[in-house]
Design a protein around this motif. Structure first.
Motif, PDB file in Angstrom:
ATOM      1  N   UNK A   1     129.226  20.717 100.785  1.00  0.00           N
ATOM      2  CA  UNK A   1     128.874  21.213 101.871  1.00  0.00           C
ATOM      3  C   UNK A   1     127.511  20.721 102.415  1.00  0.00           C
ATOM      4  N   UNK A   2     126.435  20.775 101.551  1.00  0.00           N
ATOM      5  CA  UNK A   2     125.291  20.131 101.828  1.00  0.00           C
ATOM      6  C   UNK A   2     125.451  18.731 101.957  1.00  0.00           C
ATOM      7  N   UNK A   3     126.132  18.157 101.413  1.00  0.00           N
ATOM      8  CA  UNK A   3     126.339  16.494 101.671  1.00  0.00           C
ATOM      9  C   UNK A   3     127.013  16.235 102.751  1.00  0.00           C
ATOM     10  N   UNK A   4     128.121  17.121 103.155  1.00  0.00           N
ATOM     11  CA  UNK A   4     128.657  16.910 104.498  1.00  0.00           C
ATOM     12  C   UNK A   4     127.571  17.061 105.765  1.00  0.00           C
ATOM     13  N   UNK A   5     126.801  18.171 105.712  1.00  0.00           N
ATOM     14  CA  UNK A   5     125.826  18.063 106.665  1.00  0.00           C
ATOM     15  C   UNK A   5     124.949  16.865 106.686  1.00  0.00           C
ATOM     16  N   UNK A   6     124.183  16.537 105.475  1.00  0.00           N
ATOM     17  CA  UNK A   6     123.258  15.517 105.409  1.00  0.00           C
ATOM     18  C   UNK A   6     123.816  14.023 105.761  1.00  0.00           C
ATOM     19  N   UNK A   7     125.291  13.989 105.527  1.00  0.00           N
ATOM     20  CA  UNK A   7     125.963  12.626 105.747  1.00  0.00           C
ATOM     21  C   UNK A   7     126.191  12.484 106.960  1.00  0.00           C
ATOM     22  N   UNK A   8     126.380  13.874 107.897  1.00  0.00           N
ATOM     23  CA  UNK A   8     126.660  13.606 109.356  1.00  0.00           C
ATOM     24  C   UNK A   8     125.455  13.209 110.070  1.00  0.00           C
ATOM     25  N   UNK A   9     124.346  14.000 109.774  1.00  0.00           N
ATOM     26  CA  UNK A   9     122.900  13.678 110.241  1.00  0.00           C
ATOM     27  C   UNK A   9     122.437  12.267 109.956  1.00  0.00           C
ATOM     28  N   UNK A  10     122.687  11.967 108.867  1.00  0.00           N
ATOM     29  CA  UNK A  10     122.333  10.308 108.279  1.00  0.00           C
ATOM     30  C   UNK A  10     123.182   9.369 109.352  1.00  0.00           C
ATOM     31  N   UNK A  11     124.420   9.882 109.401  1.00  0.00           N
ATOM     32  CA  UNK A  11     125.404   8.759 110.338  1.00  0.00           C
ATOM     33  C   UNK A  11     125.080   8.612 111.549  1.00  0.00           C
ATOM     34  N   UNK A  12     124.769   9.918 112.155  1.00  0.00           N
ATOM     35  CA  UNK A  12     124.248   9.882 113.704  1.00  0.00           C
ATOM     36  C   UNK A  12     123.197   9.048 113.988  1.00  0.00           C
ATOM     37  N   UNK A  13     122.177   9.404 112.953  1.00  0.00           N
ATOM     38  CA  UNK A  13     120.848   8.686 113.106  1.00  0.00           C
ATOM     39  C   UNK A  13     120.948   7.026 112.941  1.00  0.00           C
ATOM     40  N   UNK A  14     121.997   6.675 112.015  1.00  0.00           N
ATOM     41  CA  UNK A  14     122.191   5.102 111.909  1.00  0.00           C
ATOM     42  C   UNK A  14     123.053   4.725 113.004  1.00  0.00           C
ATOM     43  N   UNK A  15     124.038   5.423 113.275  1.00  0.00           N
ATOM     44  CA  UNK A  15     124.761   5.096 114.402  1.00  0.00           C
ATOM     45  C   UNK A  15     124.054   4.933 115.713  1.00  0.00           C
ATOM     46  N   UNK A  16     123.094   5.524 116.109  1.00  0.00           N
ATOM     47  CA  UNK A  16     122.184   5.570 117.093  1.00  0.00           C
ATOM     48  C   UNK A  16     121.506   4.249 117.212  1.00  0.00           C
ATOM     49  N   UNK A  17     120.983   3.666 116.279  1.00  0.00           N
ATOM     50  CA  UNK A  17     120.526   2.314 116.144  1.00  0.00           C
ATOM     51  C   UNK A  17     121.491   1.497 116.389  1.00  0.00           C
ATOM     52  N   UNK A  18     121.131   0.621 117.410  1.00  0.00           N
ATOM     53  CA  UNK A  18     122.242  -0.652 117.886  1.00  0.00           C
ATOM     54  C   UNK A  18     122.176  -1.688 116.516  1.00  0.00           C
ATOM     55  N   UNK A  19     123.576  -1.867 116.295  1.00  0.00           N
ATOM     56  CA  UNK A  19     123.583  -2.957 115.389  1.00  0.00           C
ATOM     57  C   UNK A  19     123.731  -2.543 114.011  1.00  0.00           C
ATOM     58  N   UNK A  20     123.470  -0.942 113.535  1.00  0.00           N
ATOM     59  CA  UNK A  20     123.657  -0.467 112.405  1.00  0.00           C
ATOM     60  C   UNK A  20     125.331   0.451 112.561  1.00  0.00           C
ATOM     61  N   UNK A  21     126.145  -0.302 111.905  1.00  0.00           N
ATOM     62  CA  UNK A  21     127.647   0.164 112.020  1.00  0.00           C
ATOM     63  C   UNK A  21     127.679   1.158 111.383  1.00  0.00           C
TER      64      UNK A  21
ATOM     65  N   UNK B   1     129.824   1.321 108.763  1.00  0.00           N
ATOM     66  CA  UNK B   1     129.795   0.809 107.115  1.00  0.00           C
ATOM     67  C   UNK B   1     128.406   0.381 106.765  1.00  0.00           C
ATOM     68  N   UNK B   2     127.676  -0.246 107.627  1.00  0.00           N
ATOM     69  CA  UNK B   2     126.172  -0.186 107.083  1.00  0.00           C
ATOM     70  C   UNK B   2     125.475   0.805 106.702  1.00  0.00           C
ATOM     71  N   UNK B   3     125.654   1.950 107.602  1.00  0.00           N
ATOM     72  CA  UNK B   3     124.961   3.293 107.350  1.00  0.00           C
ATOM     73  C   UNK B   3     125.361   3.952 105.971  1.00  0.00           C
ATOM     74  N   UNK B   4     126.870   3.522 105.623  1.00  0.00           N
ATOM     75  CA  UNK B   4     127.478   3.943 104.262  1.00  0.00           C
ATOM     76  C   UNK B   4     126.856   3.087 103.319  1.00  0.00           C
ATOM     77  N   UNK B   5     126.672   1.729 103.543  1.00  0.00           N
ATOM     78  CA  UNK B   5     126.485   0.655 102.479  1.00  0.00           C
ATOM     79  C   UNK B   5     125.051   1.144 102.055  1.00  0.00           C
ATOM     80  N   UNK B   6     124.178   1.502 103.145  1.00  0.00           N
ATOM     81  CA  UNK B   6     122.738   1.737 102.729  1.00  0.00           C
ATOM     82  C   UNK B   6     122.658   3.073 101.633  1.00  0.00           C
TER      83      UNK B   6
END
Length: 501
Positions: free
Chosen positions: A17-37, A39-44
Motif C-alpha cells: 500500500x505504501x509502495x502504491x502511494x509512493x509510486x503514484x507520487x513519483x510517477x506524477x512528478x516524473x510524468x510532469x517533467x517533459x521528456x521523462x516518459x 518507462x523512464x520514471x520506472x527505469x530510474x
C-alpha cells in the motif's frame, strides 16, 4: 475468492500500500517533467527494487506507470508541452482551457478521466489475464518460439518509420541476448574473457541506458521548456452534470484504449489520438474541439490510462510486454526470479493478485495525490533543466552501482545510452530492441528444444497448429507493414513530382 484472499494478504502483509502511494507520487512528478516518459520514471526506480520483496517491487513500478500517465497531462495543460507522449493529444484542448482561465478545470477533468480509465483498465486486466494464461499453458516449445517471433514482428511492424529498422532493432536485441553461457550446452559465447559477461548482459542495464541515459543525452541538446506561471492553480473536479456529458467520450476512450492496450506495440499515444478523433466525430459540440472542449481532454486521458492496465495483459499472460513501460515491469519480475507468462499465475498467484490489489490502490490514490501534487509538480517544472538532468544522471548511476558495486555495469549502461542515442538519431525504435533482449532466451531455447524433439526437422514449426498460426500472423504483420510502407513511399513520391511540376 482465492484471488481476493491473495490480494488482501499482499496489501496487509507487505508494504504494498505504501509502495502504491509512493509510486503514484513519483510517477506524477516524473510524468510532469517533459521528456521523462513512464518507462523512464520506472527505469530510474528499477535498481532500487532489488532489496524489496517481489510483490512490493511490482506494485511500486506498476503505480509509477499509473501516476506518470496522469502526470504527463500537467505540463500539457499548463505550458503546452506534454510530459509524456500519450499526453500529446491533451495539449489540444487542455492548453486552450488554461488560456481561458480554466486550467484548474482542465486538470480536474484529466484527473477524473484518468481514474475512471485506470479502473476500467484494471478490471479488464483481471478478467482477461487468467483465460489467456490457461490457453497459453497448452503451448509446445515450437509454439513458444513462434509466439516470441510474433511479438517481435508485431512491435517492429507497428513501430514508427521503416519496418526494416524495427526488425533490425529486434535482431540487435536478440544478438545481445546471446552473450553469456549457452542455455543448452553451457558453452561461453561472446564473453571476450570477461567474467562479468558469463551470466550475460543484464537487461536492466540496457533498459536504463537506452531509456534514461538516451533521454538525458537528447534533452541536453534541446532548448529549455517553457516555465509555468500558474503557481496558484488548483484542481477543480468536474460536476455530475459534466460527467454525464462526458459519458460518450469516456466510453470511446475506454473502448479504444482496451483494443490498443492488448495489441503489443500500439501504446497509449496511438490510443489517445484515436480517441480524440472519435470523440470529435461523435460529439454534439464538435466545434468546441481545439478551443477548450472538455471531451477533448476526457477521451484521450481515459484511453491512455486504460492502456496502463490492458498493456499488462500480454505481459502477464504470455510474457510479451505490450509497451516500453511493461517491458520494465517484465524486467522487474525476472530480476526477482519470477518467470513471466502462463505459469506465473499458477506458480506465483500472490504476486499477480498482489499487483492487481496494488493497482487498485494506486488508481484510487490518484485522487488524493493528484490534488496534493500540483504545487510540487509546478515547482519541479520551473527548475533549470541542467539541474534536473544532473540529478537524474546521479540517480541513474547511483542506482546501478548499488546493485553489484560494479564499475563494469556502469560502462554497460553508458554503452547502452550511446547505442540508444544513435538509434534515436537514425530513427530506430527502442521497443523491438528491448523485446529482443528480454525474449531472446525464450526464442532461442524453445527453437532448439523443438528441434531436439523433432530430431532436427524444421517441419515441426508448421506441423504444430498453434506454431503455424502464430508464424502466419507474424508474416501477415510484416508483409502488411511492408506494403503500407511501399504505398506511402509511392504517394510521397507522387506528391513531390506534382509539387515540382
Amino acid at each position: 475468492m482465492n484471488g481476493i484472499a491473495h490480494a488482501w494478504a499482499a496489501l496487509t502483509g507487505t508494504p504494498a500500500v505504501f509502495a502504491a502511494f509512493a509510486g503514484v507520487a513519483w510517477g506524477m512528478l516524473g510524468g510532469a517533467l517533459p521528456g521523462i516518459s513512464p518507462s523512464i520514471a520506472m527505469a530510474l526506480l528499477l535498481p532500487f527494487t532489488y532489496g524489496l520483496d517481489p510483490i512490493t517491487a511490482v506494485v511500486l513500478l506498476g503505480a509509477v506507470y499509473v501516476g506518470a500517465e496522469y502526470g504527463g497531462s500537467i505540463p500539457a495543460i499548463l505550458i503546452r508541452t506534454p510530459g509524456t507522449n500519450s499526453a500529446a493529444a491533451t495539449v489540444l484542448d487542455g492548453y486552450a482551457m488554461h488560456l481561458q482561465g480554466r486550467g484548474g478545470e482542465a486538470l480536474g477533468l484529466s484527473l477524473i478521466s484518468g481514474v475512471i480509465g485506470g479502473l476500467a483498465g484494471l478490471l479488464l486486466l483481471i478478467v482477461l489475464t487468467d483465460p489467456l494464461a490457461r490457453v497459453a499453458l497448452l503451448f509446445t516449445p515450437a509454439a513458444y518460439f513462434a509466439l516470441g517471433v510474433l511479438g517481435i514482428s508485431v512491435i517492429a511492424s507497428l513501430s514508427s518509420g521503416s519496418i526494416v529498422k524495427g526488425l533490425i532493432a529486434g535482431v540487435v536485441g536478440l544478438m545481445i541476448a546471446t552473450v553469456g553461457t549457452d542455455p543448452l550446452s553451457g558453452v561461453n559465447r561472446f564473453t571476450f574473457g570477461r567474467a562479468e559477461l558469463l551470466g550475460g548482459i543484464e537487461f536492466i542495464l540496457v533498459m536504463i541506458g537506452v531509456f534514461a541515459l538516451t533521454e538525458i543525452f537528447t534533452q541536453s541538446g534541446l532548448p529549455d521548456w517553457d516555465k509555468s506561471r500558474a503557481r496558484d492553480t488548483h484542481i477543480k473536479l468536474p460536476s455530475w452534470a459534466m460527467l454525464k456529458r462526458l459519458r460518450l467520450a469516456l466510453g470511446l476512450g475506454i473502448g479504444i484504449g482496451t483494443f490498443e492496450g492488448v495489441m503489443p506495440g500500439a501504446g497509449g499515444t496511438i490510443a489517445s489520438f484515436m480517441s480524440y478523433n472519435e470523440a470529435r466525430r461523435w460529439s454534439k459540440h464538435p466545434e468546441e474541439f481545439g478551443k477548450g472542449s472538455p471531451e477533448g481532454i476526457a477521451a484521450p486521458e481515459a484511453a491512455n490510462n486504460v492502456v496502463a492496465g490492458t498493456a499488462l495483459v500480454p505481459t502477464l499472460a504470455f510474457g510479451i510486454p505490450g509497451s516500453n513501460s511493461t517491458a520494465i515491469l517484465l524486467g522487474a519480475l525476472m530480476i526477482h526470479g519470477l518467470e513471466p507468462g502462463p505459469l506465473l499465475l499458477s506458480r506465483n498467484p500472490d504476486v499477480v493478485y498482489g499487483l492487481f490489489g496494488g493497482l487498485l490502490v494506486a488508481n484510487l490514490a490518484q485522487l488524493v495525490i493528484g490534488i496534493l501534487i500540483m504545487t510540487p509538480a509546478i515547482w519541479l517544472v520551473n527548475r533549470p533543466k541542467p539541474y534536473l538532468l544532473a540529478a537524474i544522471y546521479v540517480l541513474v548511476f547511483s542506482g546501478i552501482y548499488t546493485i553489484d558495486h560494479s564499475l563494469f555495469d556502469l560502462g554497460i549502461v553508458l554503452a547502452a545510452g550511446v547505442l540508444g542515442y544513435l538509434m534515436r538519431w537514425f530513427g530506430f525504435p527502442f521497443l523491438p530492441l528491448v523485446l529482443g533482449l528480454v525474449l531472446g532466451y525464450m526464442i532461442e531455447a524453445n527453437y532448439r528444444r523443438a528441434l531436439v524433439i523433432s530430431n532436427g526437422s524444421h517441419s515441426v514449426f508448421l506441423q504444430d497448429p498453434v506454431s503455424a498460426l502464430l508464424l502466419g500472423l507474424a508474416a501477415i504483420f510484416i508483409l502488411g507493414s511492408a506494403f503500407r510502407g511501399f504505398r506511402d513511399a509511392r504517394r510521397r513520391g507522387a506528391a513531390r513530382r506534382e509539387s515540382a511540376a
